[in-house]
Design a protein around this motif. Structure first.
Motif, PDB file in Angstrom:
ATOM      1  N   SER A  97     -47.247   1.879 -24.534  1.00  0.00           N
ATOM      2  CA  SER A  97     -46.507   0.673 -24.909  1.00  0.00           C
ATOM      3  C   SER A  97     -45.641   0.909 -26.130  1.00  0.00           C
ATOM      4  O   SER A  97     -44.617   0.252 -26.311  1.00  0.00           O
ATOM      5  N   ARG A  98     -46.040   1.849 -26.963  1.00  0.00           N
ATOM      6  CA  ARG A  98     -45.270   2.184 -28.163  1.00  0.00           C
ATOM      7  C   ARG A  98     -44.332   3.373 -27.930  1.00  0.00           C
ATOM      8  O   ARG A  98     -43.692   3.849 -28.862  1.00  0.00           O
ATOM      9  N   GLU A  99     -44.322   3.870 -26.709  1.00  0.00           N
ATOM     10  CA  GLU A  99     -43.496   5.018 -26.333  1.00  0.00           C
ATOM     11  C   GLU A  99     -43.818   6.253 -27.171  1.00  0.00           C
ATOM     12  O   GLU A  99     -42.941   6.980 -27.628  1.00  0.00           O
ATOM     13  N   ILE A 100     -45.130   6.473 -27.337  1.00  0.00           N
ATOM     14  CA  ILE A 100     -45.630   7.650 -28.042  1.00  0.00           C
ATOM     15  C   ILE A 100     -46.214   8.605 -27.004  1.00  0.00           C
ATOM     16  O   ILE A 100     -46.975   8.193 -26.121  1.00  0.00           O
ATOM     17  N   GLY A 101     -45.877   9.857 -27.090  1.00  0.00           N
ATOM     18  CA  GLY A 101     -46.334  10.829 -26.114  1.00  0.00           C
ATOM     19  C   GLY A 101     -47.837  11.069 -26.181  1.00  0.00           C
ATOM     20  O   GLY A 101     -48.410  11.171 -27.273  1.00  0.00           O
ATOM     21  N   ALA A 127     -51.050   5.131 -35.131  1.00  0.00           N
ATOM     22  CA  ALA A 127     -49.996   5.050 -34.117  1.00  0.00           C
ATOM     23  C   ALA A 127     -48.626   4.943 -34.761  1.00  0.00           C
ATOM     24  O   ALA A 127     -47.654   5.550 -34.294  1.00  0.00           O
ATOM     25  N   ASP A 128     -48.537   4.181 -35.848  1.00  0.00           N
ATOM     26  CA  ASP A 128     -47.258   4.059 -36.548  1.00  0.00           C
ATOM     27  C   ASP A 128     -46.827   5.399 -37.140  1.00  0.00           C
ATOM     28  O   ASP A 128     -45.648   5.757 -37.101  1.00  0.00           O
ATOM     29  N   ALA A 129     -47.782   6.140 -37.676  1.00  0.00           N
ATOM     30  CA  ALA A 129     -47.461   7.459 -38.222  1.00  0.00           C
ATOM     31  C   ALA A 129     -46.986   8.397 -37.129  1.00  0.00           C
ATOM     32  O   ALA A 129     -46.016   9.156 -37.305  1.00  0.00           O
ATOM     33  N   GLY A 176     -61.396   7.095 -37.165  1.00  0.00           N
ATOM     34  CA  GLY A 176     -61.799   6.208 -36.088  1.00  0.00           C
ATOM     35  C   GLY A 176     -60.778   6.203 -34.969  1.00  0.00           C
ATOM     36  O   GLY A 176     -60.281   7.245 -34.558  1.00  0.00           O
ATOM     37  N   GLY A 177     -60.429   5.011 -34.489  1.00  0.00           N
ATOM     38  CA  GLY A 177     -59.525   4.890 -33.358  1.00  0.00           C
ATOM     39  C   GLY A 177     -58.073   4.757 -33.753  1.00  0.00           C
ATOM     40  O   GLY A 177     -57.712   4.716 -34.937  1.00  0.00           O
ATOM     41  N   LEU A 178     -57.232   4.654 -32.745  1.00  0.00           N
ATOM     42  CA  LEU A 178     -55.778   4.661 -32.920  1.00  0.00           C
ATOM     43  C   LEU A 178     -55.271   3.510 -33.768  1.00  0.00           C
ATOM     44  O   LEU A 178     -54.326   3.667 -34.541  1.00  0.00           O
ATOM     45  N   LEU A 179     -55.880   2.328 -33.636  1.00  0.00           N
ATOM     46  CA  LEU A 179     -55.366   1.133 -34.294  1.00  0.00           C
ATOM     47  C   LEU A 179     -56.177   0.701 -35.511  1.00  0.00           C
ATOM     48  O   LEU A 179     -56.030  -0.430 -35.988  1.00  0.00           O
ATOM     49  N   VAL A 180     -57.015   1.587 -36.034  1.00  0.00           N
ATOM     50  CA  VAL A 180     -57.708   1.297 -37.286  1.00  0.00           C
ATOM     51  C   VAL A 180     -56.658   1.130 -38.390  1.00  0.00           C
ATOM     52  O   VAL A 180     -55.752   1.948 -38.526  1.00  0.00           O
ATOM     53  N   ARG A 181     -56.793   0.078 -39.163  1.00  0.00           N
ATOM     54  CA  ARG A 181     -55.738  -0.267 -40.132  1.00  0.00           C
ATOM     55  C   ARG A 181     -55.850   0.544 -41.419  1.00  0.00           C
ATOM     56  O   ARG A 181     -56.918   0.686 -42.001  1.00  0.00           O
ATOM     57  N   PHE A 182     -54.696   1.031 -41.843  1.00  0.00           N
ATOM     58  CA  PHE A 182     -54.603   1.772 -43.098  1.00  0.00           C
ATOM     59  C   PHE A 182     -54.311   0.861 -44.284  1.00  0.00           C
ATOM     60  O   PHE A 182     -54.716   1.152 -45.404  1.00  0.00           O
ATOM     61  N   ASP A 183     -53.546  -0.187 -44.060  1.00  0.00           N
ATOM     62  CA  ASP A 183     -53.073  -1.005 -45.175  1.00  0.00           C
ATOM     63  C   ASP A 183     -53.043  -2.480 -44.784  1.00  0.00           C
ATOM     64  O   ASP A 183     -53.295  -2.842 -43.631  1.00  0.00           O
ATOM     65  N   ALA A 184     -52.701  -3.335 -45.764  1.00  0.00           N
ATOM     66  CA  ALA A 184     -52.703  -4.783 -45.529  1.00  0.00           C
ATOM     67  C   ALA A 184     -51.619  -5.214 -44.559  1.00  0.00           C
ATOM     68  O   ALA A 184     -51.702  -6.291 -43.961  1.00  0.00           O
ATOM     69  N   GLU A 215     -58.665   4.308 -21.630  1.00  0.00           N
ATOM     70  CA  GLU A 215     -57.502   3.662 -21.008  1.00  0.00           C
ATOM     71  C   GLU A 215     -56.798   2.731 -21.988  1.00  0.00           C
ATOM     72  O   GLU A 215     -55.560   2.684 -22.020  1.00  0.00           O
ATOM     73  N   LEU A 216     -57.539   2.004 -22.782  1.00  0.00           N
ATOM     74  CA  LEU A 216     -56.913   1.128 -23.769  1.00  0.00           C
ATOM     75  C   LEU A 216     -56.079   1.931 -24.768  1.00  0.00           C
ATOM     76  O   LEU A 216     -54.968   1.529 -25.133  1.00  0.00           O
ATOM     77  N   THR A 217     -56.615   3.057 -25.218  1.00  0.00           N
ATOM     78  CA  THR A 217     -55.875   3.901 -26.156  1.00  0.00           C
ATOM     79  C   THR A 217     -54.613   4.459 -25.511  1.00  0.00           C
ATOM     80  O   THR A 217     -53.531   4.448 -26.110  1.00  0.00           O
ATOM     81  N   ALA A 218     -54.734   4.941 -24.284  1.00  0.00           N
ATOM     82  CA  ALA A 218     -53.570   5.494 -23.584  1.00  0.00           C
ATOM     83  C   ALA A 218     -52.518   4.426 -23.322  1.00  0.00           C
ATOM     84  O   ALA A 218     -51.310   4.680 -23.466  1.00  0.00           O
ATOM     85  N   ARG A 219     -52.948   3.238 -22.949  1.00  0.00           N
ATOM     86  CA  ARG A 219     -51.995   2.154 -22.705  1.00  0.00           C
ATOM     87  C   ARG A 219     -51.242   1.779 -23.979  1.00  0.00           C
ATOM     88  O   ARG A 219     -50.031   1.498 -23.953  1.00  0.00           O
ATOM     89  N   GLU A 220     -51.952   1.766 -25.087  1.00  0.00           N
ATOM     90  CA  GLU A 220     -51.302   1.426 -26.354  1.00  0.00           C
ATOM     91  C   GLU A 220     -50.248   2.479 -26.717  1.00  0.00           C
ATOM     92  O   GLU A 220     -49.155   2.146 -27.184  1.00  0.00           O
ATOM     93  N   LEU A 221     -50.569   3.733 -26.497  1.00  0.00           N
ATOM     94  CA  LEU A 221     -49.595   4.790 -26.765  1.00  0.00           C
ATOM     95  C   LEU A 221     -48.354   4.621 -25.890  1.00  0.00           C
ATOM     96  O   LEU A 221     -47.219   4.729 -26.374  1.00  0.00           O
TER      97      LEU A 221
END
Length: 238
Positions: free
Chosen positions: A159-163, A126-128, A112-120, A151-157
Motif C-alpha cells: 500500500s505504501r509502494e515499498i518493495g 516503513a517511512d524510513a 518489533g514490527g513494521l508500524l511500531v512508532r518511533f516518534d509522536a 500478510e498484514l505486513t506485506a499488504r502495508e508495504l
C-alpha cells in the motif's frame, strides 16, 4: 541493493539473529557490511544491544545504533518515558545512506514490527524504508498465527509502494508441527513474495565460528546463500 530494511512481524521472531545471518552470508560473499539499529529499547547503557549481537555473531561488520532507551517498549513510548529525544524516520534514512557510501550492504534493523512508532508524529520503519527507496525483508515466525501477521505486513508495504524482497522464517523448530510445515507453502502465497530462508531454532546460541559457517545454508541465493526453498518445503511437507 545497497540498503536492506529488516522488519519482524512482531517481537521475538528472530529478527536480530536473521540480521546476523544475512550479514555473515554477505561477508562470506566478499561484501562489506554495516548494520544500523534504528532504535534500541530495553537495554541499559552498559549492555550489549542488537547491533552488537549482530557483530558478535557475523564478524567484521560496522555496527551503529541511533538511540537507546531503557524501557522495553515501542521506541516512541520508551523515548517519552525516558525524557529523551525520539528517533525520526528521516534520521534513520540519513544514517543508512551515509553508511551506504562506504559499504556494499547496509542492514537497517527495526524494532518489533513494521508500524511500531518511533516518534509522536507516528513515524515508523516503513517511512524510513520509503525515504531510502529500500526493499524490506520480513522475518516471520514459523507456526500458527504467522500467516495473518505476515500478510498484514506485506499488504502495508504494498500500500505504501515499498518493495518486499521476501520472507525469512526466523526460527524453524527441530520438530515442526502441522501448521509450521503447511506454512512453508502458505507464507509465500500470503506475502506474494518468495520464502528466502529458514533459520534453525537456537541458531543464535551457536559459537560465532559455527554461526558464520552455517549461515549461508540458511538463506537463499537472493541473500548470497545456498538454501533451496523448494527442497526444504518438500523435505518438511506434511
Amino acid at each position: 541493493m545497497p540498503v536492506l530494511v529488516i522488519t519482524g512481524t512482531g517481537t521475538e521472531v528472530g529478527k536480530t539473529v536473521t540480521t546476523a545471518a544475512v550479514a555473515a552470508t554477505a561477508l562470506a560473499a566478499g561484501r562489506s557490511v554495516a548494520v544500523l539499529k534504528a532504535a534500541q529499547t530495553g537495554v541499559r547503557p552498559d549492555e550489549q544491544g542488537d547491533a552488537d549481537e549482530v557483530a558478535r555473531l557475523a564478524g567484521a561488520v560496522t555496527a551503529a545504533e541511533l538511540a537507546r532507551y531503557p524501557d522495553p517498549l515501542a521506541p516512541g513510548t520508551a523515548a517519552r518515558r525516558a525524557g529523551l529525544a525520539p528517533v525520526h524516520p528521516y534520521e534513520v534514512a540519513e544514517a543508512a545512506a551515509k553508511l551506504a557510501t562506504d559499504h556494499d550492504l547496509v542492514l537497517v534493523e527495526g524494532a518489533g514490527g513494521l508500524l511500531v512508532r518511533f516518534d509522536a508524529a507516528g513515524g515508523t520503519l516503513a517511512d524510513a524504508a520509503r525515504l531510502l527507496n529500500a526493499p524490506v525483508l520480513i522475518v516471520a515466525s514459523a507456526g500458527l498465527g504467522t500467516l495473518n501477521t505476515t500478510e498484514l505486513t506485506a499488504r502495508e508495504l504494498r500500500s505504501r509502494e515499498i518493495g518486499l524482497l521476501g520472507v525469512v522464517i526466523g526460527s524453524w523448530p527441530e520438530e515442526p508441527d502441522l501448521a509450521s510445515r503447511c506454512n512453508l507453502a502458505d507464507l509465500p502465497e500470503v506475502a506474494t513474495a518468495p520464502l528466502l530462508g529458514a533459520l534453525p531454532a537456537g541458531a543464535g546460541a551457536l559459537s560465532p565460528a559455527d554461526f558464520r559457517t552455517a549461515a549461508p545454508g540458511w538463506l537463499s541465493p537472493r541473500l548470497d546463500g545456498s538454501w533451496d526453498a523448494e527442497a526444504f518445503r518438500v523435505r518438511e511437507a506434511p
